[in-house]
Write a protein that holds these residues in place. Structure first.
Motif, mmCIF file in Angstrom:
data_model
loop_
_atom_site.group_PDB
_atom_site.id
_atom_site.type_symbol
_atom_site.label_atom_id
_atom_site.label_comp_id
_atom_site.label_asym_id
_atom_site.label_seq_id
_atom_site.Cartn_x
_atom_site.Cartn_y
_atom_site.Cartn_z
ATOM 1 N N MET A 169 0.841 -1.193 0.000
ATOM 2 C CA MET A 169 0.000 0.000 0.000
ATOM 3 C C MET A 169 0.875 1.241 0.000
ATOM 4 N N ASN A 170 0.398 2.257 -0.635
ATOM 5 C CA ASN A 170 1.134 3.508 -0.645
ATOM 6 C C ASN A 170 0.153 4.669 -0.486
ATOM 7 N N LYS A 171 0.661 5.866 -0.724
ATOM 8 C CA LYS A 171 -0.155 7.072 -0.558
ATOM 9 C C LYS A 171 -1.424 7.018 -1.414
ATOM 10 N N ASP A 172 -1.312 6.489 -2.612
ATOM 11 C CA ASP A 172 -2.471 6.400 -3.508
ATOM 12 C C ASP A 172 -3.567 5.512 -2.923
ATOM 13 N N HIS A 173 -3.169 4.445 -2.255
ATOM 14 C CA HIS A 173 -4.151 3.562 -1.634
ATOM 15 C C HIS A 173 -4.885 4.281 -0.500
ATOM 16 N N LEU A 174 -4.154 5.071 0.272
ATOM 17 C CA LEU A 174 -4.795 5.828 1.355
ATOM 18 C C LEU A 174 -5.801 6.827 0.798
ATOM 19 N N ILE A 175 -5.442 7.474 -0.290
ATOM 20 C CA ILE A 175 -6.360 8.418 -0.934
ATOM 21 C C ILE A 175 -7.593 7.675 -1.428
ATOM 22 N N LEU A 176 -7.387 6.505 -2.017
ATOM 23 C CA LEU A 176 -8.499 5.696 -2.509
ATOM 24 C C LEU A 176 -9.434 5.283 -1.369
ATOM 25 N N ILE A 177 -8.872 4.823 -0.271
ATOM 26 C CA ILE A 177 -9.686 4.407 0.878
ATOM 27 C C ILE A 177 -10.461 5.594 1.443
ATOM 28 N N GLY A 178 -9.769 6.728 1.612
ATOM 29 C CA GLY A 178 -10.443 7.928 2.113
ATOM 30 C C GLY A 178 -11.554 8.394 1.194
ATOM 31 N N GLY A 179 -11.301 8.359 -0.100
ATOM 32 C CA GLY A 179 -12.319 8.746 -1.079
ATOM 33 C C GLY A 179 -13.507 7.802 -1.073
ATOM 34 N N PHE A 180 -13.230 6.502 -0.973
ATOM 35 C CA PHE A 180 -14.315 5.532 -0.929
ATOM 36 C C PHE A 180 -15.179 5.729 0.311
ATOM 37 N N LEU A 181 -14.540 5.917 1.461
ATOM 38 C CA LEU A 181 -15.306 6.131 2.688
ATOM 39 C C LEU A 181 -16.118 7.427 2.616
ATOM 40 N N GLY A 182 -15.539 8.474 2.019
ATOM 41 C CA GLY A 182 -16.276 9.724 1.845
ATOM 42 C C GLY A 182 -17.480 9.550 0.933
ATOM 43 N N ALA A 183 -17.289 8.817 -0.166
ATOM 44 C CA ALA A 183 -18.399 8.561 -1.093
ATOM 45 C C ALA A 183 -19.482 7.723 -0.420
ATOM 46 N N LEU A 184 -19.068 6.747 0.372
ATOM 47 C CA LEU A 184 -20.029 5.926 1.100
ATOM 48 C C LEU A 184 -20.831 6.774 2.089
ATOM 49 N N LYS A 185 -20.160 7.703 2.746
ATOM 50 C CA LYS A 185 -20.836 8.602 3.688
ATOM 51 C C LYS A 185 -21.898 9.438 2.973
ATOM 52 N N VAL A 186 -21.554 9.981 1.798
ATOM 53 C CA VAL A 186 -22.488 10.797 1.026
ATOM 54 C C VAL A 186 -23.678 9.952 0.563
ATOM 55 N N LEU A 187 -23.397 8.742 0.088
ATOM 56 C CA LEU A 187 -24.467 7.854 -0.361
ATOM 57 C C LEU A 187 -25.427 7.522 0.781
ATOM 58 N N LEU A 188 -24.877 7.147 1.911
ATOM 59 C CA LEU A 188 -25.725 6.797 3.056
ATOM 60 C C LEU A 188 -26.498 8.014 3.568
ATOM 61 N N ALA A 189 -25.870 9.174 3.554
ATOM 62 C CA ALA A 189 -26.546 10.391 4.012
ATOM 63 C C ALA A 189 -27.728 10.727 3.101
ATOM 64 N N SER A 190 -27.616 10.412 1.803
ATOM 65 C CA SER A 190 -28.718 10.694 0.890
ATOM 66 C C SER A 190 -29.951 9.845 1.211
ATOM 67 N N PHE A 191 -29.757 8.735 1.892
ATOM 68 C CA PHE A 191 -30.869 7.890 2.326
ATOM 69 C C PHE A 191 -31.246 8.147 3.787
ATOM 70 N N GLY A 192 -30.646 9.178 4.374
ATOM 71 C CA GLY A 192 -30.958 9.528 5.751
ATOM 72 C C GLY A 192 -30.268 8.659 6.788
ATOM 73 N N VAL A 193 -29.262 7.930 6.363
ATOM 74 C CA VAL A 193 -28.511 7.068 7.282
ATOM 75 C C VAL A 193 -27.191 7.757 7.597
#
Length: 72
Positions: free
Chosen positions: A1-25
């Motif tokens: 893993m390198n810096k790019d993987h950390l960015i990918l994980i952070g981005g995925f978690l952020g996108a998941l947060k936005v998706l769940l928030a759109s459903f009120g979760v």
């Protein structure tokens, strides 16, 4: 893993947060995302430091061979 993987994980978690928030979760907060990325970064940095030094028995043997061949 390198810096790019950390960015990918952070981005995925952020996108998941936005998706769940759109459903009120609201399961994961931004602070939790930051903490997860920081912990992963800390662990990977520690691992990289450990693997790139000659402190283990195998590492000391490798260092000796490299020094004999004038590669270190």
């Amino acid at each position: 893993m390198n810096k790019d993987h950390l960015i990918l994980i952070g981005g995925f978690l952020g996108a998941l947060k936005v998706l769940l928030a759109s459903f009120g979760v609201d399961i994961i907060t931004q602070e939790q995302i930051d903490a997860i990325v920081n912990v992963i970064g800390f662990v990977l940095t520690g691992y990289a430091i450990w693997k790139n030094t000659h402190v283990t028995k195998k590492g000391k043997e490798q260092k000796k061979v490299l020094e004999e061949k004038d590669l270190l």
